[in-house]
Design an enzyme around this catalytic site. Structure first.
Site, PDB file in Angstrom:
ATOM      1  N   GLU A  75       0.813  -1.205   0.000  1.00  0.00           N
ATOM      2  CA  GLU A  75       0.000   0.000   0.000  1.00  0.00           C
ATOM      3  C   GLU A  75       0.853   1.264   0.000  1.00  0.00           C
ATOM      4  O   GLU A  75       1.939   1.299   0.594  1.00  0.00           O
ATOM      5  CB  GLU A  75      -0.944   0.000   1.215  1.00  0.00           C
ATOM      6  CG  GLU A  75      -1.990  -1.091   1.135  1.00  0.00           C
ATOM      7  CD  GLU A  75      -2.998  -1.094   2.267  1.00  0.00           C
ATOM      8  OE1 GLU A  75      -4.098  -1.624   2.056  1.00  0.00           O
ATOM      9  OE2 GLU A  75      -2.677  -0.564   3.360  1.00  0.00           O
ATOM     10  N   CYS A 109       3.338   8.468   0.880  1.00  0.00           N
ATOM     11  CA  CYS A 109       3.893   7.567   1.885  1.00  0.00           C
ATOM     12  C   CYS A 109       4.166   6.231   1.201  1.00  0.00           C
ATOM     13  O   CYS A 109       3.252   5.585   0.700  1.00  0.00           O
ATOM     14  CB  CYS A 109       2.903   7.409   3.038  1.00  0.00           C
ATOM     15  SG  CYS A 109       3.490   6.343   4.372  1.00  0.00           S
ATOM     16  N   CYS A 152       5.841  -6.672   7.527  1.00  0.00           N
ATOM     17  CA  CYS A 152       6.896  -6.136   8.394  1.00  0.00           C
ATOM     18  C   CYS A 152       7.227  -7.163   9.466  1.00  0.00           C
ATOM     19  O   CYS A 152       6.337  -7.820  10.005  1.00  0.00           O
ATOM     20  CB  CYS A 152       6.436  -4.834   9.050  1.00  0.00           C
ATOM     21  SG  CYS A 152       7.726  -4.006  10.033  1.00  0.00           S
ATOM     22  N   CYS A 200       5.764  -4.193  15.999  1.00  0.00           N
ATOM     23  CA  CYS A 200       5.258  -3.213  16.965  1.00  0.00           C
ATOM     24  C   CYS A 200       3.803  -3.550  17.281  1.00  0.00           C
ATOM     25  O   CYS A 200       2.983  -3.735  16.373  1.00  0.00           O
ATOM     26  CB  CYS A 200       5.368  -1.808  16.395  1.00  0.00           C
ATOM     27  SG  CYS A 200       7.065  -1.300  16.011  1.00  0.00           S
ATOM     28  N   CYS A 258       0.763  -1.463  15.804  1.00  0.00           N
ATOM     29  CA  CYS A 258       0.750  -1.232  14.365  1.00  0.00           C
ATOM     30  C   CYS A 258       0.125  -2.415  13.644  1.00  0.00           C
ATOM     31  O   CYS A 258       0.543  -3.563  13.839  1.00  0.00           O
ATOM     32  CB  CYS A 258       2.182  -1.005  13.865  1.00  0.00           C
ATOM     33  SG  CYS A 258       2.315  -0.804  12.078  1.00  0.00           S
ATOM     34  N   CYS A 274      -1.472   6.554  10.076  1.00  0.00           N
ATOM     35  CA  CYS A 274      -0.269   5.934  10.636  1.00  0.00           C
ATOM     36  C   CYS A 274      -0.604   4.659  11.395  1.00  0.00           C
ATOM     37  O   CYS A 274      -1.477   4.644  12.264  1.00  0.00           O
ATOM     38  CB  CYS A 274       0.405   6.938  11.565  1.00  0.00           C
ATOM     39  SG  CYS A 274       1.903   6.333  12.346  1.00  0.00           S
TER      40      CYS A 274
END
Length: 375
Positions: A102, A115, A122, A126, A129, A350
């Site tokens: 994305e 962005c 990932c 975290c 997230c 975010c």
């Protein structure tokens, strides 16, 4: 370095979108062509963002045929497009092997920012997230990184929101993935994006964010002129261990030392991103500790009220608590701004990127708590 510049497919045919000028020069020489053809190819691929070899209208057909036989050309397929009520656009792109990534377009009065993602998924994990719940599918190639920019540029022009070939003005590597964990591809992509014969972005308008991959931070500063953002999000090791597992490997002392030694050019500052999690890291004591941690570092603090994600056990602080945190930093002579959360209604803010609708989207599976994911 392999011909393909793709660490996941080292034996594959070279991807033209991933090749810097010296590799293109070697390629055209191997095809018996004159050196000027390399710069011509670079301009078509990286300045004009050509989607196919057929668009290279002033390149001889024989050369285009030879390139078609001996190379590939990364061009991402637009899988979905979602527009927020605030004008933000989120694109999901499909790669050659079906991975979904994305990118988010953030239009403002004085700038147009994209962005950019650096990995499919990932591995940092975290806990606040959504991308971190996906795990890592693979690194993106340089061509897949830069082509997000080219496809976005084209689409912005098609939508009548900018003039070509490069309506975008700013790039932030804050999408899916940890950019410094894919440094080899990131470095090539940055070189291509900053190239005069490419999109020619100003290094002042390109920012790379990291969760704190300490050994690679200095390398980034020494080998590229772009700006650095550090996702900090906590003021004690205990806090950061709990929400950012990378801290167990590179604790705060090491991370802040790396920031102090980071080559800061022309009076620029390191941006510290601080996601405010209600009842976790948003106290006035946290604000005081944060000011102490960054003392001596040229600093700007971006405060980001948490964007809620289905199945994740966090919430944003009340607006007055966010304001008090900001005021506490300003009182200690820090530049602190509260970032506008854009695109929440399309899961583009975010921490919300997760290739929605794809097989890796955790919103289609069970949440971390074992409860069904809503929405």
């Amino acid at each position: 370095m392999s011909a393909s510049l793709d660490p996941d497919r080292p034996e594959a045919r070279p991807d033209l979108r991933s090749l810097p000028l010296d590799h293109l020069t070697a390629l055209v020489a191997s095809l018996g062509e004159r050196p000027f053809r390399a710069r011509q190819l670079l301009r078509w691929l990286q300045q004009k963002g050509a989607a196919s070899l057929d668009e290279l209208t002033d390149v001889p057909r024989a050369l285009r045929a030879a390139l078609a036989e001996r190379t590939t050309l990364t061009t991402l397929e637009r899988a979905t497009e979602q527009r927020s009520v605030d004008g933000t656009i989120k694109w999901t792109w499909r790669t050659h092997d079906g991975k979904l990534i994305e990118s988010v377009y953030l239009p403002e009065t004085d700038r147009r920012t994209l962005c950019v993602s650096s990995q499919a998924g990932c591995a940092v994990g975290c806990t606040f997230c959504l991308t971190g719940t996906m795990g890592l599918a693979r690194n993106l190639t340089p061509g897949e990184i830069v082509d997000q920019v080219h496809r976005a540029n084209r689409r912005i022009v098609e939508l009548g929101e900018g003039e070509g070939p490069r309506p975008l003005t700013n790039l932030v590597f804050m999408g899916m993935g940890e950019p410094l964990a894919n440094y080899r591809s990131l470095k090539i992509a940055l070189d291509l994006l900053l190239a005069e014969d490419g999109p020619n972005f100003s290094h002042r308008h390109v920012t790379v964010s990291t969760s704190g991959l300490v050994p690679v931070m200095r390398k980034l500063g020494e080998e590229t002129p772009v700006k650095l953002a550090v996702s900090l999000n906590a003021t004690t090791d205990a806090q950061r261990d709990a929400i950012m597992p990378i801290n167990r490997r590179y604790p705060l002392a090491q991370l802040l030392d790396a920031c102090r030694s980071f080559p800061v050019r022309n009076g620029r500052r390191i941006t510290f991103e601080y996601v405010l999690l209600g009842g976790v890291n948003d106290s006035l004591e946290d604000a005081a500790r944060l000011a102490g941690l960054v003392r001596g570092i040229p600093t700007k603090v971006n405060l980001i009220p948490y964007n809620a994600n289905p199945g994740l056990p966090f919430h944003a602080p009340a607006p007055e608590r966010v304001a008090a945190f900001q005021e506490a930093l300003v009182a200690r002579n820090l530049t602190a701004v509260v970032r506008k959360n854009r695109g929440r209604d399309i899961s583009a803010a975010c921490g919300q990127l997760a290739a929605e609708g794809g097989p890796g989207d955790p919103r289609r599976a069970q949440s971390l708590t074992g409860l069904p994911v809503a929405g």
